[in-house]
Design an enzyme around this catalytic site. Structure first.
Site, PDB file in Angstrom:
ATOM      1  N   HIS A 115      13.320   0.884  -3.549  1.00 45.16           N
ATOM      2  CA  HIS A 115      12.926   1.742  -3.422  1.00 45.16           C
ATOM      3  C   HIS A 115      13.907   2.684  -3.093  1.00 45.16           C
ATOM      4  O   HIS A 115      15.330   1.794  -2.178  1.00 45.16           O
ATOM      5  CB  HIS A 115      11.686   2.208  -2.708  1.00 45.16           C
ATOM      6  CG  HIS A 115      10.843   2.374  -3.802  1.00 45.16           C
ATOM      7  ND1 HIS A 115       9.815   3.239  -3.957  1.00 45.16           N
ATOM      8  CD2 HIS A 115      10.317   1.101  -4.326  1.00 45.16           C
ATOM      9  CE1 HIS A 115       8.734   2.289  -4.823  1.00 45.16           C
ATOM     10  NE2 HIS A 115       8.578   1.434  -5.000  1.00 45.16           N
ATOM     11  N   CYS A 138       3.871   4.686  -3.554  1.00 48.33           N
ATOM     12  CA  CYS A 138       2.839   3.964  -2.692  1.00 48.33           C
ATOM     13  C   CYS A 138       1.743   4.934  -1.965  1.00 48.33           C
ATOM     14  O   CYS A 138       2.110   5.455  -1.560  1.00 48.33           O
ATOM     15  CB  CYS A 138       3.322   2.547  -2.181  1.00 48.33           C
ATOM     16  SG  CYS A 138       1.317   1.377  -1.988  1.00 48.33           S
TER      17      CYS A 138
END
Length: 299
Positions: free
Chosen positions: A209, A240
């Site tokens: 990420h 998430c």
């Protein structure tokens, strides 16, 4: 003549790219997204997640999505599963690969999956055996491998131990995930060495990420270390729902630019992916974080 370098980009946009978005896309839109990725040249796609739709409503309708994806030679669809029920659903839906998430932090594991690390490792052993019996490859993604939002630094020894357990149960691949985007290239080098020692011969994949703008540097470091599979999401969406302040995956189109300009082939059409990222942003009602769709390629 020097051999051509090649990297497989596993497109995770249809699963990890969408699971944290406020706007829930219908299965038909997700099928269209996957079809665009296939048309652009993606050959490994994480298409769906077989989790409780009450906890992750963005992933509802996994069976419907799998029933509608284009089936072409050489294209492999992965489904994320967390337990035996999820595995049974995935096998019935006709996935080509199973991806099991093992979290390297008890606190995050309980919040994300409702199970401790030890319980998930036991579940993995059963899932791996059942998938093997069904003739479907099962791999592992080690989440928060670079750091946890609740427990802080993740001990690299713990990541290596989880990799050892995954290897022992026959994982066809092990992915290391920087779930909250805290990793740096030095960690990539360290974890690569540790996991290769713990799981000799098992292919390694990375999932980055770009939360702190280190995702692309980490990806290129992995390639320099001989890693040949990287996760990325068209448009750079993702995150998430159980990780505070989690932001998007590295963008497929931006990663392709860095790889292609570095002489690494992927077989994926960068411009087509950039168009898909913009298209997806329109569906989600927000601009794509990716930069290539704005700046264009070069030369």
């Amino acid at each position: 003549m020097e051999a051509e370098l090649h990297t497989t980009v596993l497109e995770v946009g249809p699963r990890d790219g969408l699971q944290n978005e406020d706007r829930v896309l219908a299965p038909d839109d997700r099928i269209a997204f996957i079809a665009r990725c296939v048309d652009a040249g993606a050959r490994r796609i994480e298409a769906v997640s077989f989790v409780n739709p009450k906890r992750v409503p963005q992933m509802a309708g996994a069976e419907e999505v799998m029933a509608g994806v284009p089936r072409r030679d050489g294209v492999s669809y992965s489904g994320l599963v967390l337990n035996r029920r999820g595995l049974d659903r995935a096998l019935d839906a006709g996935v080509d690969e199973v991806n099991v998430v093992l979290v390297a932090s008890d606190t995050f594991s309980v919040r994300n999956q409702g199970s401790t690390m030890a319980e998930m490792l036991d579940a993995w052993d059963g899932i791996a055996a059942a998938a093997h019996d069904a003739g479907v490859p099962a791999g592992v993604t080690i989440a928060v491998a670079f750091g946890c939002p609740f427990e802080g630094e993740t001990p690299p020894e713990r990541v290596a131990e989880i990799a050892r357990r995954a290897h022992a149960a026959g994982a066809f691949e092990i992915a290391l995930a920087d779930t909250i985007g805290v990793g740096v290239p030095a960690q990539v080098r360290d974890l690569t060495a540790r996991v290769r020692e713990a799981a000799p011969g098992t292919p390694l994949r990375f999932h980055f990420h770009n939360t702190r703008n280190t995702g692309y540097a980490n990806a290129l470091t992995a390639v320099d270390l001989g890693v040949t599979t990287l996760d990325a999401a068209a448009g750079g969406f993702g995150g998430c729902p159980f990780a505070p302040a989690a932001t998007g995956n590295i963008a497929t189109e931006d990663l392709l630019y860095a790889l292609h300009r570095s002489g690494v082939e992927t077989g994926i059409d960068m411009a087509a992916v950039a168009e898909t990222g913009t298209w997806l942003g329109d569906l989600l009602g927000k601009p794509a974080p990716a930069l290539l769709g704005r700046a264009g390629g070069y030369p």
